[in-house]
Design an enzyme around this catalytic site. Sequence first.
Site, PDB file in Angstrom:
ATOM      1  CD  GLU A  88      -2.669   1.199   2.621  1.00  0.00           C
ATOM      2  OE1 GLU A  88      -2.471   0.337   3.502  1.00  0.00           O
ATOM      3  OE2 GLU A  88      -3.580   2.054   2.714  1.00  0.00           O
ATOM      4  CG  HIS A 128      -3.021   6.416   1.435  1.00  0.00           C
ATOM      5  ND1 HIS A 128      -2.380   5.287   1.858  1.00  0.00           N
ATOM      6  CD2 HIS A 128      -3.771   6.830   2.483  1.00  0.00           C
ATOM      7  CE1 HIS A 128      -2.740   5.008   3.111  1.00  0.00           C
ATOM      8  NE2 HIS A 128      -3.587   5.931   3.497  1.00  0.00           N
TER       9      HIS A 128
HETATM   10  C1  RNT Z   1      -2.780   4.243   6.861  1.00  0.00           C
HETATM   11  C2  RNT Z   1      -3.187   3.163   5.935  1.00  0.00           C
HETATM   12  C3  RNT Z   1      -3.357   1.802   6.545  1.00  0.00           C
HETATM   13  C4  RNT Z   1      -4.030   1.826   7.894  1.00  0.00           C
HETATM   14  C5  RNT Z   1      -4.363   0.465   8.448  1.00  0.00           C
HETATM   15  C6  RNT Z   1      -4.746   0.531   9.890  1.00  0.00           C
HETATM   16  O1  RNT Z   1      -2.796   5.488   6.289  1.00  0.00           O
HETATM   17  O2  RNT Z   1      -4.350   3.538   5.265  1.00  0.00           O
HETATM   18  O3  RNT Z   1      -4.018   0.981   5.666  1.00  0.00           O
HETATM   19  O4  RNT Z   1      -5.207   2.587   7.844  1.00  0.00           O
HETATM   20  O5  RNT Z   1      -3.323  -0.393   8.227  1.00  0.00           O
HETATM   21 ZN    ZN Z   2      -5.267   2.068   4.058  1.00  0.00          ZN
END
Ligand code: RNT
Ligand code: ZN
Length: 416
Positions: free
Chosen positions: A222, A259
Amino acid sequence: MSNYEAAKASYAALGVDTDAAIAKLKEIPVSVHCWQLDDVIGFDHDGPLTGGIQTTGNYPGKATTSEQLFADMEKALSLAPGKKKINVHACYAIFEDGKFVDRDQIEPKHFVKWVEFAKKHNMGLDFNPTFFSHPKVKDGLTLSSPDEETRKFWINHGKACIRISEYFAKETGVPCVMNIWSGDGYKDIPADRMGPRMRYKDAIEQILSEPYDRDMVKPCVESKVFGIGVESYTVGSAEFTLSFAATHEGCMPLMDNGHYHPTEVVSDKIPAMLCFYPEIALHITRPVRWDSDHVVLFDDETKEMAKEIVRCNGLDRVYMALDYFDASINRISALATGLRSWQKALLNAMVTPNELLKDLQDKNELTKLMVMQEACKTLPLGEVWEEYLRQCDVVTDFAFYDEVKDYEENILKKRA
Ligand code: RNT
Ligand code: ZN
């Protein structure tokens, strides 16, 4: 004729089969995050939430034990239609008899209760290593730390999480998506932007070198643009994670729609990514001016994201997970409202006459396309949604609040 029958006829006139849409939606899994129910704390530490993310608000009744969290989750699940998975973070390990182990030592046995809960509700599980809220986050860094020992600790945590993900998948029979996100970064201008990224790359490669069944564990990475106190530089940026996923077979990119820079939209990124990746993952959230993680609503961008998944025939290529945490309102309502909103957006997408609209675009009939797209906005979706809720035996939008209020009065208010 019932209201639903009338609505069905309106859609049928546009070539849309609402019965088929309802039947299909019942089979689409959406991953429900456990962390809305306790403000992203978990059970393995007493410290605050760190890593550049924050919950705001102090609504009473938050779950503080695993029993409470399971009870609240059960309530939230009963308030939303459709097929669900549960998304668990490693910090939600359950230590029986107080036998604590650190995150590099966690094992499947610490998640037995989660498996029992998932099996009871006939759901799959997803998993996340927790690279935040821990004393071994050194100077804001984990997997990208220049300190060998720190890096090693977090790599071992990641490997432990692969083993737990595989356990989840084998136990439930449903593939487990394992998402790697860390808040690693710097508040102010770094002197070396590449070094941390090279270490991050190597660390994730080491985690993924842990043997696992490729069909059952689906790792993803991510990205993020910035976090609180980490404004100037994020190691796992968009380009970094996208390139990592592109060059590591079996690793998916995960886009969280909070994000990106505020004028970027994930709805437009989904079809771009689906041109290249066999599978992608999403965190569905609602950013308000920043990555605020507000509860997902049935708003324009939410609808647009769902439409793109459906229009791209991507329902079996996109892993959909919710990600928001609001501590200022009833947390069960928050969790269920977001899930209902996303379900509504999927239903809306499935009953949109997508073929007809695409055809207008291809014929360059753009005036008619605009007129038709506007007309579709007032089709009787509410009647189809109510029929879906009826079939799933879930409360209507207007009866929803009373259910939440009852639970609050009878359960939440009795918590210390
Ligand atoms: C943080 C990310 C991540 C978290 C979780 C708790 O900005 O979005 O995914 O929200 O892992
Ligand atoms: Zn997230």
